[in-house]
Structure formats: structure tokens, C-alpha cells
Write a protein that holds these residues in place. Structure first.
Motif, short mmCIF file in Angstrom:
data_model
loop_
_atom_site.label_atom_id
_atom_site.label_comp_id
_atom_site.label_asym_id
_atom_site.label_seq_id
_atom_site.Cartn_x
_atom_site.Cartn_y
_atom_site.Cartn_z
N GLY A 94 0.83 -1.20 0.00
CA GLY A 94 0.00 0.00 0.00
C GLY A 94 0.86 1.24 0.00
O GLY A 94 1.70 1.42 -0.87
N GLU A 95 0.70 2.08 0.99
CA GLU A 95 1.47 3.32 1.08
C GLU A 95 2.77 3.15 1.87
O GLU A 95 3.63 4.02 1.84
CB GLU A 95 0.62 4.42 1.74
N HIS A 96 2.92 2.03 2.58
CA HIS A 96 4.06 1.87 3.49
C HIS A 96 5.30 1.33 2.78
O HIS A 96 5.32 0.20 2.31
CB HIS A 96 3.69 0.93 4.64
N ILE A 97 6.33 2.16 2.69
CA ILE A 97 7.63 1.75 2.17
C ILE A 97 8.53 1.52 3.38
O ILE A 97 8.56 2.35 4.29
CB ILE A 97 8.21 2.82 1.23
N VAL A 98 9.24 0.40 3.40
CA VAL A 98 10.14 0.09 4.51
C VAL A 98 11.38 0.96 4.40
O VAL A 98 12.07 0.92 3.38
CB VAL A 98 10.51 -1.40 4.53
N GLU A 99 11.64 1.75 5.43
CA GLU A 99 12.84 2.60 5.45
C GLU A 99 13.56 2.43 6.78
O GLU A 99 12.95 2.54 7.84
CB GLU A 99 12.46 4.07 5.26
N THR A 100 14.85 2.12 6.68
CA THR A 100 15.71 2.05 7.86
C THR A 100 16.90 2.97 7.62
O THR A 100 16.98 3.63 6.58
CB THR A 100 16.22 0.61 8.11
N ALA A 101 17.83 2.99 8.55
CA ALA A 101 19.02 3.82 8.39
C ALA A 101 19.88 3.37 7.22
O ALA A 101 20.64 4.15 6.66
CB ALA A 101 19.83 3.82 9.67
N THR A 102 19.76 2.09 6.81
CA THR A 102 20.63 1.55 5.76
C THR A 102 19.91 1.03 4.53
O THR A 102 20.54 0.55 3.60
CB THR A 102 21.48 0.40 6.33
N ASN A 103 18.57 1.11 4.51
CA ASN A 103 17.83 0.43 3.45
C ASN A 103 16.48 1.11 3.20
O ASN A 103 15.85 1.62 4.12
CB ASN A 103 17.60 -1.01 3.92
N LYS A 104 16.06 1.08 1.95
CA LYS A 104 14.72 1.51 1.56
C LYS A 104 14.20 0.43 0.63
O LYS A 104 14.89 0.06 -0.33
CB LYS A 104 14.79 2.86 0.85
N SER A 105 13.00 -0.12 0.91
CA SER A 105 12.53 -1.22 0.07
C SER A 105 11.01 -1.30 -0.01
O SER A 105 10.31 -0.77 0.85
CB SER A 105 13.09 -2.56 0.57
N ALA A 106 10.56 -1.97 -1.06
CA ALA A 106 9.13 -2.20 -1.28
C ALA A 106 8.97 -3.40 -2.21
O ALA A 106 9.75 -3.57 -3.15
CB ALA A 106 8.48 -0.98 -1.91
N MET A 107 7.94 -4.22 -1.95
CA MET A 107 7.64 -5.30 -2.88
C MET A 107 6.72 -4.75 -3.97
O MET A 107 5.65 -4.22 -3.68
CB MET A 107 6.97 -6.49 -2.21
N MET A 108 7.18 -4.87 -5.21
CA MET A 108 6.45 -4.36 -6.36
C MET A 108 5.96 -5.55 -7.20
O MET A 108 6.78 -6.37 -7.62
CB MET A 108 7.34 -3.45 -7.20
#
Length: 123
Positions: A94-108
Motif C-alpha cells: 500500500g502506502e508503506h515503504i520500509v525505510e531504515t538507516a541503511t535500506n529503503k525497500s518495497a515489494m512491487m
């Protein structure tokens, strides 16, 4: 946008046994970071064999059965996300993209059903 790595990824609620299988196939664990996805804690084990092939195995308790997707690391997450969206891909979170200090990710997920774990490592 530049693709920096591209390899299979298995999402499994029984990651331990899947990892053991790949160890028997000659793969070795490289690292296994745990990430808070906002829904659960997910450990993703990076494995490599002697030929330099990679596979990632993610411990995802919410999947009803194992799922194989393609991990695609890029140097510009936003550009890749926009390009995939323009091609009809939908973000499974949905609108939630996983963001951490070392990574940004999303299942597309593509219109035909295959999926990318779109990821950018932040240095």
C-alpha cells in the motif's frame, strides 16, 4: 537508475529449513540483518556459492506458502519505483515503504503477477 544486484529471493515461514537446503547445495551465509517492516520483524539471510551466485531467504511468517521473487537493488529507489509504477506495477504494501538507516525497500508486483523486492542500500 542503475541496478546494483539482481538475484532470486525466497520468502518463507520456514526459512531455517530452506537455508539448510541451500547450504547443502554449496551456499554459505554472508549476513542476516533483521528489519522492522512495520508489520513484523523480518530476517533476510544473504547466501553466496563458490561461483558467486546469490540467493536471499527471508523469514516471513505471514506468507501462506513459500514465494519466490526477484531482489533488485538499485542506486535510486525513487526513480525505480516511479518507473515500475508507470509500467503497471503495484506496491504490495500500500502506502508503506520500509525505510531504515541503511535500506529503503518495497515489494512491487507486476500486472502479470511476478514480483520484485525493490531495494536501495543507503550508505
Amino acid at each position: 537508475m542503475k541496478i546494483t544486484t539482481f538475484n532470486p529471493m525466497i520468502l518463507s515461514k520456514d526459512a531455517e529449513n530452506t537455508i539448510k537446503l541451500f547450504e547443502e547445495l554449496g551456499f554459505e551465509k554472508r549476513h542476516a540483518p533483521t528489519v522492522d517492516t512495520g508489520k513484523s520483524m523480518v530476517t533476510s539471510t544473504r547466501m553466496t556459492d563458490a561461483n558467486g551466485f546469490h540467493i536471499d531467504i527471508a523469514d516471513v511468517k505471514s506468507v501462506p506458502q513459500d514465494m519466490t521473487i526477484i531482489r533488485m537493488n538499485v542506486d535510486n529507489f525513487d526513480e525505480a519505483f516511479e518507473m515500475l509504477t508507470a509500467k503497471g506495477f503495484k506496491h504490495s504494501g500500500g502506502e508503506h515503504i520500509v525505510e531504515t538507516a541503511t535500506n529503503k525497500s518495497a515489494m512491487m508486483v507486476s500486472p502479470s503477477g511476478f514480483a520484485f523486492d525493490l531495494c536501495q542500500h543507503i550508505k
